[in-house]
Design a protein around this motif. Structure first.
Motif, PDB file in Angstrom:
ATOM      1  N   ALA A  28       0.358  -0.884   0.067  1.00  0.00           N
ATOM      2  CA  ALA A  28       0.187   0.280  -0.157  1.00  0.00           C
ATOM      3  C   ALA A  28       0.932   1.425   0.328  1.00  0.00           C
ATOM      4  CB  ALA A  28      -0.952  -0.333   1.268  1.00  0.00           C
ATOM      5  N   ASP A  29       2.009   0.925   0.528  1.00  0.00           N
ATOM      6  CA  ASP A  29       3.325   2.298   0.496  1.00  0.00           C
ATOM      7  C   ASP A  29       3.642   2.313  -0.321  1.00  0.00           C
ATOM      8  OD1 ASP A  29       2.442   2.805   3.545  1.00  0.00           O
ATOM      9  OD2 ASP A  29       3.916   1.616   4.139  1.00  0.00           O
ATOM     10  N   LEU A  30       3.811   1.285  -1.148  1.00  0.00           N
ATOM     11  CA  LEU A  30       4.506   1.570  -2.384  1.00  0.00           C
ATOM     12  C   LEU A  30       3.579   2.143  -3.100  1.00  0.00           C
ATOM     13  CD1 LEU A  30       6.018  -1.863  -3.100  1.00  0.00           C
ATOM     14  CD2 LEU A  30       7.388   0.253  -2.876  1.00  0.00           C
ATOM     15  N   TRP A  31       3.126   1.965  -3.249  1.00  0.00           N
ATOM     16  CA  TRP A  31       1.299   2.701  -4.298  1.00  0.00           C
ATOM     17  C   TRP A  31       1.239   4.213  -3.738  1.00  0.00           C
ATOM     18  CZ3 TRP A  31      -1.710   0.927  -8.412  1.00  0.00           C
ATOM     19  CH2 TRP A  31      -3.130   2.226  -8.441  1.00  0.00           C
ATOM     20  N   ASP A  32       1.152   4.043  -3.427  1.00  0.00           N
ATOM     21  CA  ASP A  32       1.331   5.596  -2.440  1.00  0.00           C
ATOM     22  C   ASP A  32       2.376   6.415  -2.999  1.00  0.00           C
ATOM     23  OD1 ASP A  32      -1.561   4.831  -1.849  1.00  0.00           O
ATOM     24  OD2 ASP A  32      -0.842   5.537   0.872  1.00  0.00           O
ATOM     25  N   SER A  33       3.116   5.607  -2.906  1.00  0.00           N
ATOM     26  CA  SER A  33       4.742   6.737  -2.929  1.00  0.00           C
ATOM     27  C   SER A  33       5.004   6.708  -4.768  1.00  0.00           C
ATOM     28  CB  SER A  33       5.929   5.653  -2.584  1.00  0.00           C
ATOM     29  OG  SER A  33       6.076   4.597  -3.444  1.00  0.00           O
ATOM     30  N   ILE A  34       4.093   6.532  -5.134  1.00  0.00           N
ATOM     31  CA  ILE A  34       4.585   6.474  -6.658  1.00  0.00           C
ATOM     32  C   ILE A  34       3.695   7.576  -7.418  1.00  0.00           C
ATOM     33  CG2 ILE A  34       4.487   5.544  -9.488  1.00  0.00           C
ATOM     34  CD1 ILE A  34       6.351   4.162  -7.675  1.00  0.00           C
ATOM     35  N   SER A  81       7.451  -0.590  -8.326  1.00  0.00           N
ATOM     36  CA  SER A  81       6.581  -0.382  -7.350  1.00  0.00           C
ATOM     37  C   SER A  81       4.869   0.203  -7.399  1.00  0.00           C
ATOM     38  CB  SER A  81       6.644   0.801  -6.673  1.00  0.00           C
ATOM     39  OG  SER A  81       8.288   1.100  -6.021  1.00  0.00           O
ATOM     40  N   LEU A  82       4.171   0.853  -8.817  1.00  0.00           N
ATOM     41  CA  LEU A  82       3.546   0.654  -9.528  1.00  0.00           C
ATOM     42  C   LEU A  82       2.178  -0.954  -8.980  1.00  0.00           C
ATOM     43  CD1 LEU A  82       1.148   2.846  -9.347  1.00  0.00           C
ATOM     44  CD2 LEU A  82       2.047   3.075 -12.285  1.00  0.00           C
ATOM     45  N   ALA A  83       3.130  -1.813 -10.105  1.00  0.00           N
ATOM     46  CA  ALA A  83       2.526  -2.851 -10.209  1.00  0.00           C
ATOM     47  C   ALA A  83       2.251  -3.768  -8.807  1.00  0.00           C
ATOM     48  CB  ALA A  83       3.612  -4.003 -10.852  1.00  0.00           C
ATOM     49  N   ARG A  84       3.236  -4.175  -7.397  1.00  0.00           N
ATOM     50  CA  ARG A  84       3.246  -4.382  -6.738  1.00  0.00           C
ATOM     51  C   ARG A  84       1.629  -3.611  -5.594  1.00  0.00           C
ATOM     52  NH1 ARG A  84       9.525  -4.395  -5.845  1.00  0.00           N
ATOM     53  NH2 ARG A  84      10.049  -6.967  -6.731  1.00  0.00           N
ATOM     54  N   GLY A  85       1.841  -2.348  -5.762  1.00  0.00           N
ATOM     55  CA  GLY A  85       0.855  -1.440  -5.193  1.00  0.00           C
ATOM     56  C   GLY A  85       0.194  -1.693  -5.615  1.00  0.00           C
ATOM     57  N   ALA A 189       3.226  -6.798 -16.631  1.00  0.00           N
ATOM     58  CA  ALA A 189       3.816  -6.615 -16.852  1.00  0.00           C
ATOM     59  C   ALA A 189       4.766  -5.541 -17.057  1.00  0.00           C
ATOM     60  CB  ALA A 189       4.299  -7.822 -18.426  1.00  0.00           C
ATOM     61  N   THR A 190       6.136  -5.522 -16.719  1.00  0.00           N
ATOM     62  CA  THR A 190       6.769  -4.439 -17.045  1.00  0.00           C
ATOM     63  C   THR A 190       8.255  -4.689 -17.387  1.00  0.00           C
ATOM     64  OG1 THR A 190       8.752  -4.379 -15.265  1.00  0.00           O
ATOM     65  CG2 THR A 190       6.325  -4.316 -14.803  1.00  0.00           C
ATOM     66  N   SER A 191       8.009  -3.444 -18.917  1.00  0.00           N
ATOM     67  CA  SER A 191       9.949  -3.207 -19.422  1.00  0.00           C
ATOM     68  C   SER A 191       9.598  -1.769 -19.654  1.00  0.00           C
ATOM     69  CB  SER A 191       8.961  -3.644 -21.012  1.00  0.00           C
ATOM     70  OG  SER A 191      10.056  -3.639 -22.113  1.00  0.00           O
ATOM     71  N   ASN A 192      11.455  -1.434 -19.724  1.00  0.00           N
ATOM     72  CA  ASN A 192      11.726  -1.110 -20.367  1.00  0.00           C
ATOM     73  C   ASN A 192      12.267  -0.307 -21.936  1.00  0.00           C
ATOM     74  OD1 ASN A 192      12.769  -0.346 -17.313  1.00  0.00           O
ATOM     75  ND2 ASN A 192      14.950  -0.843 -16.884  1.00  0.00           N
ATOM     76  N   PHE A 193      12.117  -1.295 -22.266  1.00  0.00           N
ATOM     77  CA  PHE A 193      12.007  -1.459 -23.742  1.00  0.00           C
ATOM     78  C   PHE A 193      11.106  -2.428 -24.157  1.00  0.00           C
ATOM     79  CE2 PHE A 193      16.397  -2.397 -21.509  1.00  0.00           C
ATOM     80  CZ  PHE A 193      17.372  -0.856 -21.847  1.00  0.00           C
ATOM     81  N   PRO A 194      10.048  -1.250 -24.344  1.00  0.00           N
ATOM     82  CA  PRO A 194       8.968  -1.981 -24.919  1.00  0.00           C
ATOM     83  C   PRO A 194       8.989  -2.033 -26.284  1.00  0.00           C
ATOM     84  CG  PRO A 194       8.008   0.313 -24.546  1.00  0.00           C
ATOM     85  CD  PRO A 194       9.959   0.064 -23.884  1.00  0.00           C
ATOM     86  N   GLN A 195       9.853  -1.598 -26.764  1.00  0.00           N
ATOM     87  CA  GLN A 195      10.560  -1.471 -28.644  1.00  0.00           C
ATOM     88  C   GLN A 195      11.281  -3.125 -29.363  1.00  0.00           C
ATOM     89  OE1 GLN A 195      11.754  -0.048 -26.230  1.00  0.00           O
ATOM     90  NE2 GLN A 195      14.510   0.418 -26.778  1.00  0.00           N
ATOM     91  N   ALA A 196      11.687  -3.975 -27.484  1.00  0.00           N
ATOM     92  CA  ALA A 196      12.021  -5.254 -27.534  1.00  0.00           C
ATOM     93  C   ALA A 196      10.513  -6.240 -27.277  1.00  0.00           C
ATOM     94  CB  ALA A 196      13.653  -5.095 -27.185  1.00  0.00           C
ATOM     95  N   VAL A 197       9.533  -5.892 -27.258  1.00  0.00           N
ATOM     96  CA  VAL A 197       8.996  -6.544 -26.639  1.00  0.00           C
ATOM     97  C   VAL A 197       8.615  -7.272 -28.387  1.00  0.00           C
ATOM     98  CG1 VAL A 197       6.629  -7.378 -25.692  1.00  0.00           C
ATOM     99  CG2 VAL A 197       8.442  -6.208 -24.756  1.00  0.00           C
ATOM    100  N   ASP A 198       7.843  -8.305 -27.950  1.00  0.00           N
ATOM    101  CA  ASP A 198       7.336  -8.755 -29.160  1.00  0.00           C
ATOM    102  C   ASP A 198       5.650  -8.820 -29.758  1.00  0.00           C
ATOM    103  OD1 ASP A 198       7.829 -11.825 -31.179  1.00  0.00           O
ATOM    104  OD2 ASP A 198       5.924 -12.117 -30.859  1.00  0.00           O
ATOM    105  N   GLU A 199       5.859  -8.669 -30.721  1.00  0.00           N
ATOM    106  CA  GLU A 199       4.327  -7.858 -31.611  1.00  0.00           C
ATOM    107  C   GLU A 199       3.483  -8.626 -30.845  1.00  0.00           C
ATOM    108  OE1 GLU A 199       3.460  -4.800 -32.176  1.00  0.00           O
ATOM    109  OE2 GLU A 199       5.349  -4.324 -33.301  1.00  0.00           O
ATOM    110  N   ALA A 200       3.757  -9.712 -30.960  1.00  0.00           N
ATOM    111  CA  ALA A 200       2.103 -11.036 -30.815  1.00  0.00           C
ATOM    112  C   ALA A 200       1.617 -10.515 -29.023  1.00  0.00           C
ATOM    113  CB  ALA A 200       3.239 -11.885 -31.101  1.00  0.00           C
ATOM    114  N   PHE A 201       3.394 -10.680 -27.639  1.00  0.00           N
ATOM    115  CA  PHE A 201       2.524  -9.958 -26.977  1.00  0.00           C
ATOM    116  C   PHE A 201       2.090  -8.807 -26.657  1.00  0.00           C
ATOM    117  CE2 PHE A 201       4.120  -8.032 -22.526  1.00  0.00           C
ATOM    118  CZ  PHE A 201       2.860 -10.050 -21.557  1.00  0.00           C
TER     119      PHE A 201
END
Length: 304
Positions: A28-34, A81-85, A189-201
């Motif tokens: 809960a604290d993580l959610w609020d911290s973002i 952090s947002l995903a966990r929150g 899911a999270t990604s710093n490089f969405p351009q590297a993620v498969d289009e089908a995903f």
């Protein structure tokens, strides 16, 4: 930590980094911290709630939800952090649902042995995650999703092991099966490089949300959150909430991610031995100096 969670952590299957029973105050604290726009958080929560409530009632032939949300953005913007929150907030909204959060360690699935990566991915999704979802609603955090769902169109079999291609194939097949079998399962899911993620995903994602760098107002809120947190231990720091120069300091932080801003506050405390030993001596001048230094360092680093 309760007995159920301790037992789960003692026997974690391959590929699972952590299992958390929800709700969880720390999340809960993580959610609020973002610090991002309220509408963005609300949209993320609403999409996740829809996935967990609609899919069990409406056929996928009508609304083809896969139960996948993808958070993208630069490192340090708070995606994990947002995903966990989010998992905690879902457990609050779905009171009594007994949700659990499974965090995947994708790098532990990679293997140099032929066919091992594909098999490890298949076992994780088809057995571990499926079995978990069979006993109740589950949120699965898949950090650095490009590790398991790499863009096959940008790879060559000569330069990349065939297992990389097959692992992506396995992920896609298992996601389809899980979407059919377990409407109470949500992947974040999270990604710093969405351009590297498969289009089908990407096409299977119900929502793709870019977590932005904080603007000046958000930078100010992050700074205030740090000051208030420090003031709970060092009360005199609380005076900085109303200090002149806050807006200037926030402006100097624009271009930094939230993690860098919070580290910058620590750097301000470390500018002198005196404030390192007695943080209550922190000044707005020190914060501004550290903010400018962090910003300059980040710009140089990006050019390097």
């Amino acid at each position: 930590m309760n007995q159920r969670e301790t037992f789960a952590m003692a026997e974690l299957p391959k590929g699972i980094q952590k299992i958390t029973t929800l709700p969880n105050k720390g999340l809960a604290d993580l959610w609020d911290s973002i610090i991002i726009e309220k509408e963005m958080k609300q949209g993320l929560l609403s999409q996740a709630l829809l996935s967990l409530t609609l899919r069990s009632r409406v056929p996928r032939s009508v609304i083809p939800l896969h139960g996948i949300v993808l958070l993208t953005g630069l490192p340090g913007t708070g995606k994990t952090s947002l995903a966990r929150g989010l998992a905690h907030r879902l457990s609050q909204a779905l009171e009594g649902a007994n949700l659990r959060l499974l965090e995947i360690e994708p790098h532990s699935l990679a293997s140099a042995a032929h066919g091992k990566t594909q098999q490890a991915v298949t076992d994780l999704f088809r057995q571990t995650i499926s079995e978990a979802a069979s006993s109740g609603p589950v949120i699965v955090l898949l950090d650095e999703v490009e590790t398991l769902a790499a863009d096959r169109a940008k790879m060559s079999l000569e330069a990349n092991p065939v297992d990389v291609h097959r692992a992506t194939d396995a992920v896609l097949v298992q996601l389809d099966l899980l979407a059919e079998q377990h409407p109470n399962l949500l992947f974040v899911a999270t990604s710093n490089f969405p351009q590297a993620v498969d289009e089908a995903f990407l096409s299977r994602c119900d929502m793709v949300l870019e977590v932005p760098l904080p603007d000046r107002d958000a930078c100010r809120l992050i700074l205030l959150d740090c000051i208030r947190g420090l003031a709970r231990v060092f009360p005199a720091i609380g005076r900085l909430e109303q200090a002149r120069g806050m807006h200037e300091c926030a402006a100097a932080c624009v271009g930094l991610d939230g993690r860098a801003i919070r580290k910058m506050v620590a750097n301000a405390l470390a500018l002198t031995p005196e404030t390192a030993l007695n943080p209550e001596g922190l000044t707005m001048t020190a914060l501004l100096t550290a903010a400018k230094a962090a910003h300059t360092s980040r710009v140089k680093g990006s050019r390097g």
